[in-house]
Each structure stands twice: as C-alpha cells, then as structure tokens.
Design a protein around this motif. Structure first.
Motif, PDB file in Angstrom:
ATOM      1  N   LYS A  60      -8.818   2.139   7.136  1.00  0.00           N
ATOM      2  CA  LYS A  60      -9.606   1.956   5.800  1.00  0.00           C
ATOM      3  C   LYS A  60      -9.135   3.215   4.806  1.00  0.00           C
ATOM      4  O   LYS A  60      -9.288   4.224   5.289  1.00  0.00           O
ATOM      5  CB  LYS A  60     -11.058   1.830   5.854  1.00  0.00           C
ATOM      6  N   VAL A 105      -5.993  -3.008   2.508  1.00  0.00           N
ATOM      7  CA  VAL A 105      -5.299  -3.992   1.452  1.00  0.00           C
ATOM      8  C   VAL A 105      -5.979  -3.511   0.091  1.00  0.00           C
ATOM      9  O   VAL A 105      -7.101  -3.142  -0.146  1.00  0.00           O
ATOM     10  CB  VAL A 105      -5.822  -5.090   1.681  1.00  0.00           C
ATOM     11  N   CYS A 106      -4.855  -3.561  -0.881  1.00  0.00           N
ATOM     12  CA  CYS A 106      -5.026  -3.057  -2.158  1.00  0.00           C
ATOM     13  C   CYS A 106      -4.530  -4.401  -3.042  1.00  0.00           C
ATOM     14  O   CYS A 106      -3.542  -5.130  -2.515  1.00  0.00           O
ATOM     15  CB  CYS A 106      -4.329  -1.812  -2.817  1.00  0.00           C
ATOM     16  N   THR A 107      -5.157  -4.492  -4.329  1.00  0.00           N
ATOM     17  CA  THR A 107      -4.867  -5.480  -5.356  1.00  0.00           C
ATOM     18  C   THR A 107      -4.210  -4.616  -6.432  1.00  0.00           C
ATOM     19  O   THR A 107      -4.910  -3.713  -6.975  1.00  0.00           O
ATOM     20  CB  THR A 107      -5.940  -6.412  -5.765  1.00  0.00           C
ATOM     21  N   LYS A 164      -3.107  -5.564 -10.237  1.00  0.00           N
ATOM     22  CA  LYS A 164      -3.533  -6.504 -11.212  1.00  0.00           C
ATOM     23  C   LYS A 164      -2.275  -6.752 -12.366  1.00  0.00           C
ATOM     24  O   LYS A 164      -1.363  -6.024 -12.094  1.00  0.00           O
ATOM     25  CB  LYS A 164      -4.741  -5.723 -12.121  1.00  0.00           C
ATOM     26  N   GLU A 214      -1.661  -8.618  -3.827  1.00  0.00           N
ATOM     27  CA  GLU A 214      -1.930  -7.831  -2.769  1.00  0.00           C
ATOM     28  C   GLU A 214      -0.981  -7.255  -2.097  1.00  0.00           C
ATOM     29  O   GLU A 214       0.110  -7.555  -1.863  1.00  0.00           O
ATOM     30  CB  GLU A 214      -2.751  -8.577  -1.658  1.00  0.00           C
ATOM     31  N   THR A 243      -0.474  -4.363   1.585  1.00  0.00           N
ATOM     32  CA  THR A 243      -1.049  -3.884   2.676  1.00  0.00           C
ATOM     33  C   THR A 243      -0.381  -2.465   2.959  1.00  0.00           C
ATOM     34  O   THR A 243       0.881  -2.540   3.260  1.00  0.00           O
ATOM     35  CB  THR A 243      -1.100  -4.793   3.904  1.00  0.00           C
ATOM     36  N   ILE A 268      -6.428  -1.293  -7.163  1.00  0.00           N
ATOM     37  CA  ILE A 268      -7.955  -1.754  -6.671  1.00  0.00           C
ATOM     38  C   ILE A 268      -7.805  -1.822  -5.357  1.00  0.00           C
ATOM     39  O   ILE A 268      -7.324  -2.700  -4.571  1.00  0.00           O
ATOM     40  CB  ILE A 268      -8.556  -2.755  -7.256  1.00  0.00           C
ATOM     41  N   HIS A 269      -8.660  -0.963  -4.628  1.00  0.00           N
ATOM     42  CA  HIS A 269      -8.805  -1.190  -3.085  1.00  0.00           C
ATOM     43  C   HIS A 269      -9.722  -2.349  -2.915  1.00  0.00           C
ATOM     44  O   HIS A 269     -10.887  -2.465  -3.296  1.00  0.00           O
ATOM     45  CB  HIS A 269      -9.654  -0.080  -2.533  1.00  0.00           C
ATOM     46  N   ASN A 270      -9.344  -3.330  -1.915  1.00  0.00           N
ATOM     47  CA  ASN A 270     -10.007  -4.552  -1.637  1.00  0.00           C
ATOM     48  C   ASN A 270     -10.903  -4.122  -0.323  1.00  0.00           C
ATOM     49  O   ASN A 270     -12.222  -4.091  -0.182  1.00  0.00           O
ATOM     50  CB  ASN A 270      -9.171  -5.875  -1.301  1.00  0.00           C
ATOM     51  N   VAL A 271     -10.060  -4.108   0.858  1.00  0.00           N
ATOM     52  CA  VAL A 271     -10.937  -4.125   2.209  1.00  0.00           C
ATOM     53  C   VAL A 271      -9.898  -3.617   2.999  1.00  0.00           C
ATOM     54  O   VAL A 271      -8.709  -3.917   2.984  1.00  0.00           O
ATOM     55  CB  VAL A 271     -11.486  -5.359   2.891  1.00  0.00           C
ATOM     56  N   ASP A 311      -2.052 -11.383 -10.133  1.00  0.00           N
ATOM     57  CA  ASP A 311      -2.695 -10.398  -9.363  1.00  0.00           C
ATOM     58  C   ASP A 311      -2.170 -10.484  -8.024  1.00  0.00           C
ATOM     59  O   ASP A 311      -2.061 -11.665  -7.525  1.00  0.00           O
ATOM     60  CB  ASP A 311      -4.388 -10.352  -9.206  1.00  0.00           C
TER      61      ASP A 311
END
Length: 441
Positions: free
Chosen positions: A157, A68-70, A72, A90, A92, A62-65, A88
């Motif tokens: 991004k 950075v992705c998380t 799961k 993260e 980068t 999942i894209h965070n900001v 979970d």
C-alpha cells in the motif's frame, strides 16, 4: 547595405526546382521544432490551466487503493510541445521491498523515443534512507514532476502521495510587457486591488502579503517546526514585524485588545529584540497566550532562556506575617507536626518521628521570568530536621537557602503552588521558624 536573413515563419511555400534531384519541391519548409521554439516563447513548461483559473485537479495524482493511483485528466506544455490526458487514468506501482522506496510520477517529453509526451513512473532505489529519483530536463527529454510517492518496506500500500505540480504551472506571457527596470514602489496596482486591500503599489502589496503569511503561520501552528520557522529559525532576517504578528495572534486567540494593546511589542521586528527589550518583555510576560506560544517553540524558548536576567521586583510571599493566607500545611507520617503563624514568623515543629508539608500557593502571582526562590530562617537549620524542596535537601547550618527554579517557573505547565517537606531524623522534638520567603531574579 546587404540584408541579414532571419529564421522566420510562417510563409506560404512555392514550388521550386531542386537542381540536385531534378524534381519540383516546396521551399520555406517549417519543422515541428520551429513551431515549438516559437510557442515556448509564450508558454512556459508546466501544467496547462484555463486562463484566469487556479490549479485544480489537472494532472493531479490521487491514491486509490493498494498500489494504484489515478492521474486526473489535464494538459501539459513542455519545451513548446503540448500533450493532453483526455480522461482519468490509473497507474499501478510496484509493491515495496525489504527496504523503503521513493518513486516519482512525471509527465515526460521524449523526442528520441517515438516523439511523444507520456506519463511515466520513475522507480526509486530501495534503501534505509531512500531518495527520490532525479529529473531529466534536457532539450529532447524533459520531465515535469507530478507527484512524489512514498512506499514503506514490505508494503502493498502506498504510504503517501506528495503533490509537486504547484511549482510547474504553465504561464502564458502573451500580452505581458517585459520589465523596464522600475522598482516595486513605482509600479501601481489596479483601483480594484487598491480599494480592496488599501495598498497603492506592488511594494506595499508584497509587504502586506508577507505580514499575513507570517500571521497565518502563527495561527495554524501545525507543529513545533512550523512555529520555529514562523518565529524566524534559519530565516530571522526575513521575518517581518514579528511583534505585530504575535499581537495579532493573541487577539485572534481571544485576548482583549484594550487590556493587551502590546504598544511596544508591535513596533519591533525580531523576536530576540522583543525579549531583550524590557518594556516589550514585560508585555509578553504578562500575557499567558504569548508566553505559552514562545515556550511551544524550542528555538524561541532558547532565545528566552539565554537572555540576561531581567530587572524584576522582588516578590515577598511571606514577610512579617504578610501573605499568610496563601500558606497551608498538612501533617504526614505519624501526624506529629505542628504549624502556626505567630510573632511575624512561620512556626513549624516535628514531635516524635513525624513530618510536615507546607504548601505555598502562588496562583495569584505572575512569576514568569523569575529565577530564584529564597527561604530565610530565624536561626540556622538544625541537625534534627531535614527540610527539602523539589527533592533538594537544605544543608544543615544554613540560615537561608536559595533554590534555582527558573525551569519550573518558565515551562509549559504553569506552577500554582510549591511544597516544602520537613521530617525528623529519628525520634525527636524540635521546632523551626521561617521569617521570609521571596522570589527574585
């Protein structure tokens, strides 16, 4: 008969004397690969999902900001070995460079490098038209894709995360009997499935599922490419009962099933057969919902446009004074135009340097499938008047003129009227008479 020894496990070990070393050792040693080879017989490579559940957030990216992705929490099975991400986590990614770049996030079994399973980012190569990194899938190094990552040029991004897990779900084969060569018609479904869906065997269930997938493709109609595919582009032979799906779509959109039963259309499997069949085409032609649907798909519209002209009855819009209520006029320029319907003719005239517009209202007519409109004069067009229609000037001396208007009648925007324009060339007094206006194929 001599015995043939199989590789087998597990067995209890016994202490035996090793004559080479002179020490006591244990026999029947089993290695990790032996266990892995055994487990992979029952567990395919992929994301581990609780028995009976569907794929959820396990190992989802999942894209965070920013970059950075998380990832799961979840588990994965690769070549008989299993690994778990317990919480979970993260990760980068590197920011974009001068050109776009596509990355990939994978779960990797790597026996040579410290004998483990890891989450790894495969960084792509920046290019004008970048490609996703290829997967390594060997016995000792095996990667399962979790997500594709799009990174635009000079961007800090992530542009898009594309989930790849659905093609890699670990299937448990324990307790499943292997196929016996029976065809789908002989494999019965459970009573619960039979009662719920009205199917007796796997063959019927598959046909039912495929039909509903086609119907869903029509109803979602996300874009013209998906609609092209739903109609059968590059896959025409595999689209089942397209006529029935089109009818279901029209009913879904609110068309009355009694008014539009599509009795012939629902019996036909391919779009081009529907369009080439006179009865089915008439059913489609008289239903604006389906006609618009066909016009929305470039592939389907090409089939429609390339089909031979249909035998449609000639429509007389003005003949012997008929349909006069659908014809109006407007004076233009110096308001020197005159207009009247008399003696079974449309009489129009221009006096001075003026002009006149005649509007033909056809909103009550179904002109879908028609190709031509013809204007017939009582006498040849004279030199003083220059009648035009859709920017086309009728040649002088023509007793009648036929306009090719197929593209205007068979477009997404349904025309409800046509405008003729006459104007005088210089200062003159002149009248002209129209005796017929009709549409044909």
């Amino acid at each position: 008969m001599s015995k043939i020894t199989l590789k087998a496990m597990p067995f209890d070990s016994k202490e035996v004397h090793d004559p080479k070393t002179g020490v006591e050792v244990y026999d029947r040693v089993a290695y990790s690969k032996d266990l892995a080879d055994w487990l992979r017989t029952y567990f395919s490579n992929g994301i581990l999902v609780q028995g009976g559940d569907v794929l959820g957030s396990q190992m989802q990216v999942i894209h965070n900001v920013g970059m950075v992705c998380t990832i799961k929490a979840g588990g994965v099975c690769i070549n008989g070995r299993s690994g778990w991400l317990e919480k979970d986590t993260e990760v980068t990614l590197k920011v974009g460079g001068a050109l776009p770049r596509y990355d990939r996030i994978v779960a990797e079994l790597n026996i040579p490098d410290d004998r483990g399973i890891y989450i790894k980012v495969l960084e792509g190569v920046s290019a004008t038209e970048p490609e996703y990194p290829a997967l390594t899938q060997t016995e000792d190094v095996y990667q399962i894709p979790l997500a594709r990552i799009k990174i635009e040029a000079d961007s800090a991004k992530i542009a898009e995360v594309i989930d790849e897990r659905k093609d890699y779900i670990s299937n448990v084969t324990i307790g499943i009997k292997p196929p016996t060569g029976m065809d789908a018609e002989t494999v019965k479904v459970s009573d619960k499935t039979k009662n719920m869906y009205g199917v007796d065997n796997v063959d019927e269930a598959l046909k039912n599922a495929l039909a509903h997938l086609s119907y869903i493709a029509f109803c979602t109609n996300a874009n013209r490419d998906s609609l092209d595919a739903a109609f059968g582009k590059n896959n025409e032979d595999k689209i089942l009962m397209i006529g029935k799906q089109m009818a279901m779509y029209a009913w879904f959109m609110g068309d009355n099933k009694t008014v539009y039963p599509f009795a012939n259309t629902i019996q036909i499997g391919k779009l081009r057969d529907i369009i080439n069949d006179a009865t089915s085409f008439e059913e489609i032609r008289n239903n604006e919902t389906l006609y618009q649907l066909i016009l929305s798909s470039p592939w389907a519209k090409n089939i429609l446009d390339s089909a031979p002209p249909r035998e449609l009855p000639r429509i007389d819009v003005f003949s012997n004074g008929q349909f006069a209520e659908g014809i109006t006029h407007t004076d233009v320029s110096n308001r020197d135009g005159v207009f009247r319907i008399s003696n079974n003719l449309i009489n129009y005239g221009v006096y001075g340097s003026g002009g006149i517009d005649i509007t033909l209202n056809v909103s009550a007519l179904n002109l879908r499938g028609y190709r031509k409109m013809t204007v017939v004069y009582e006498s040849p067009v004279e030199k003083y008047l220059h009648p035009t229609f859709f920017g086309v000037e009728i040649p002088l001396g023509s007793p009648e003129y036929t306009f090719d208007i197929y593209s205007k009648l068979n477009s997404k925007t349904k025309l409800t009227s046509f405008v003729f324009n006459w104007h005088a060339s210089g200062y003159t007094n002149f009248t002209e008479n129209i005796k017929e206006i009709y549409f044909s194929v």
